[in-house]
Write a protein that holds these residues in place. Structure first.
Motif, PDB file in Angstrom:
ATOM      1  N   HIS A 191       0.072  50.277 -30.127  1.00  0.00           N
ATOM      2  CA  HIS A 191      -0.900  49.187 -30.012  1.00  0.00           C
ATOM      3  C   HIS A 191      -2.096  49.431 -30.906  1.00  0.00           C
ATOM      4  O   HIS A 191      -2.595  50.554 -31.011  1.00  0.00           O
ATOM      5  CB  HIS A 191      -1.372  49.057 -28.564  1.00  0.00           C
ATOM      6  N   GLU A 192      -2.593  48.337 -31.519  1.00  0.00           N
ATOM      7  CA  GLU A 192      -3.778  48.458 -32.354  1.00  0.00           C
ATOM      8  C   GLU A 192      -5.044  48.587 -31.499  1.00  0.00           C
ATOM      9  O   GLU A 192      -5.956  49.322 -31.822  1.00  0.00           O
ATOM     10  CB  GLU A 192      -3.929  47.222 -33.266  1.00  0.00           C
ATOM     11  N   TYR A 193      -5.105  47.837 -30.424  1.00  0.00           N
ATOM     12  CA  TYR A 193      -6.331  47.708 -29.653  1.00  0.00           C
ATOM     13  C   TYR A 193      -6.321  48.665 -28.460  1.00  0.00           C
ATOM     14  O   TYR A 193      -5.335  48.749 -27.726  1.00  0.00           O
ATOM     15  CB  TYR A 193      -6.458  46.266 -29.152  1.00  0.00           C
ATOM     16  N   MET A 194      -7.439  49.370 -28.270  1.00  0.00           N
ATOM     17  CA  MET A 194      -7.621  50.209 -27.089  1.00  0.00           C
ATOM     18  C   MET A 194      -9.050  50.054 -26.596  1.00  0.00           C
ATOM     19  O   MET A 194      -9.955  49.755 -27.381  1.00  0.00           O
ATOM     20  CB  MET A 194      -7.326  51.686 -27.411  1.00  0.00           C
ATOM     21  N   SER A 195      -9.231  50.250 -25.288  1.00  0.00           N
ATOM     22  CA  SER A 195     -10.579  50.100 -24.741  1.00  0.00           C
ATOM     23  C   SER A 195     -10.734  50.955 -23.494  1.00  0.00           C
ATOM     24  O   SER A 195      -9.752  51.402 -22.901  1.00  0.00           O
ATOM     25  CB  SER A 195     -10.887  48.638 -24.427  1.00  0.00           C
ATOM     26  N   SER A 232      -3.540  47.174 -26.045  1.00  0.00           N
ATOM     27  CA  SER A 232      -2.919  45.868 -26.246  1.00  0.00           C
ATOM     28  C   SER A 232      -2.507  45.729 -27.698  1.00  0.00           C
ATOM     29  O   SER A 232      -3.222  46.206 -28.584  1.00  0.00           O
ATOM     30  CB  SER A 232      -3.911  44.755 -25.874  1.00  0.00           C
ATOM     31  N   PRO A 233      -1.394  45.068 -27.977  1.00  0.00           N
ATOM     32  CA  PRO A 233      -1.050  44.768 -29.371  1.00  0.00           C
ATOM     33  C   PRO A 233      -1.937  43.644 -29.850  1.00  0.00           C
ATOM     34  O   PRO A 233      -1.887  42.526 -29.340  1.00  0.00           O
ATOM     35  CB  PRO A 233       0.414  44.317 -29.277  1.00  0.00           C
ATOM     36  N   PHE A 234      -2.751  43.908 -30.793  1.00  0.00           N
ATOM     37  CA  PHE A 234      -3.768  42.941 -31.152  1.00  0.00           C
ATOM     38  C   PHE A 234      -3.199  41.770 -31.931  1.00  0.00           C
ATOM     39  O   PHE A 234      -3.701  40.667 -31.885  1.00  0.00           O
ATOM     40  CB  PHE A 234      -4.864  43.624 -31.977  1.00  0.00           C
ATOM     41  N   GLY A 235      -2.143  41.993 -32.620  1.00  0.00           N
ATOM     42  CA  GLY A 235      -1.530  40.912 -33.358  1.00  0.00           C
ATOM     43  C   GLY A 235      -0.535  40.172 -32.479  1.00  0.00           C
ATOM     44  O   GLY A 235      -0.560  40.285 -31.274  1.00  0.00           O
TER      45      GLY A 235
END
Lengths: 115, 110
Positions: free
Chosen positions: A29-33, A94-97
């Motif tokens: 996944h590109e997005y992490m938080s 989350s997969p940002f694309g």
């Protein structure tokens, strides 16, 4: 198994002693938080990362640092923890694309107590 | 700034009842809406994801609807069971983050 792994699950520490909570995802996944959850305040975002070397503040970033040197890892660093950082912490990815069709996956949480 | 509200905050029902949990949000510019379940002191389990172009999603006894224009979603639980007791969280995805509601704490009594 696709998952977000946080460590440790439980941590008790003393004020001022630097600590790191690790987060790793195996889904590319590109997005992490990072979020913290407190009674009466719900879940609030601390920091997020859109991709490697790209990080930004969320709603409650004070007292925290993050880094994103590799796509799979997103550690949360507390340089000088204080009692008001006692909380339940969650990492998410989350997969940002892909049109945002896949939602967020959360780790199991880290319960931090600062005394 | 996006605000998400969940009503009721707590709900206690006898086993077998059908029930509806409500979620409202102030900014309709969302990518999707996700319902989660959280057991006390535990992590978040994703139940249903509704993309912004969809009206509803179903999984087993769960059905979630989304009315983006009015800023509302409902989670319908059919034939509730004691094992459904948990906190249910609604979250909307915006440009950079998920914004969560305060949750509905559900207790299903045998």
């Amino acid at each position: 198994e696709a998952q977000v792994t946080q460590n440790p699950r439980y941590l008790i520490t003393v004020t001022g002693k630097k600590l790191t909570v690790t987060c790793s995802q195996n889904m590319n996944h590109e997005y992490m938080s990072w979020y913290r959850q407190d009674p009466g305040l719900g879940l609030r975002q601390i920091y997020y990362s859109m991709n490697v070397e790209v990080t930004d503040k969320g709603d409650v970033p004070e007292g925290y640092k993050v880094s994103r040197k590799e796509k799979r890892n997103f550690p949360l660093i507390l340089e000088s923890p204080s009692p008001n950082q006692t909380s339940l912490y969650f990492c998410a990815s989350s997969p940002f694309g892909g049109g945002r069709n896949y939602g967020y996956t959360f780790g199991s949480g880290t319960r931090l107590t600062v005394v | 700034k996006q605000e998400v509200t969940q009503i009721p905050a707590a709900l206690s029902v006898p086993e077998g009842e059908n029930l509806v949990l409500n979620c409202s949000f102030t900014d309709s510019a969302i990518y999707n809406l996700q319902w989660f379940r959280q057991d006390p002191g535990k992590g978040l389990t994703s139940l249903l994801l509704i993309q912004s172009s969809q009206r509803e999603q179903t999984s087993g006894r769960l059905n979630a609807s989304l009315d983006k224009s009015s800023g509302r979603s409902t989670l319908y639980i059919a034939a509730s069971q004691p094992g459904d007791s948990a906190t249910y969280l609604c979250a909307v995805e915006g440009a950079r983050m998920l914004t969560f509601g305060g949750g509905t704490r559900l207790m299903v009594k045998p």
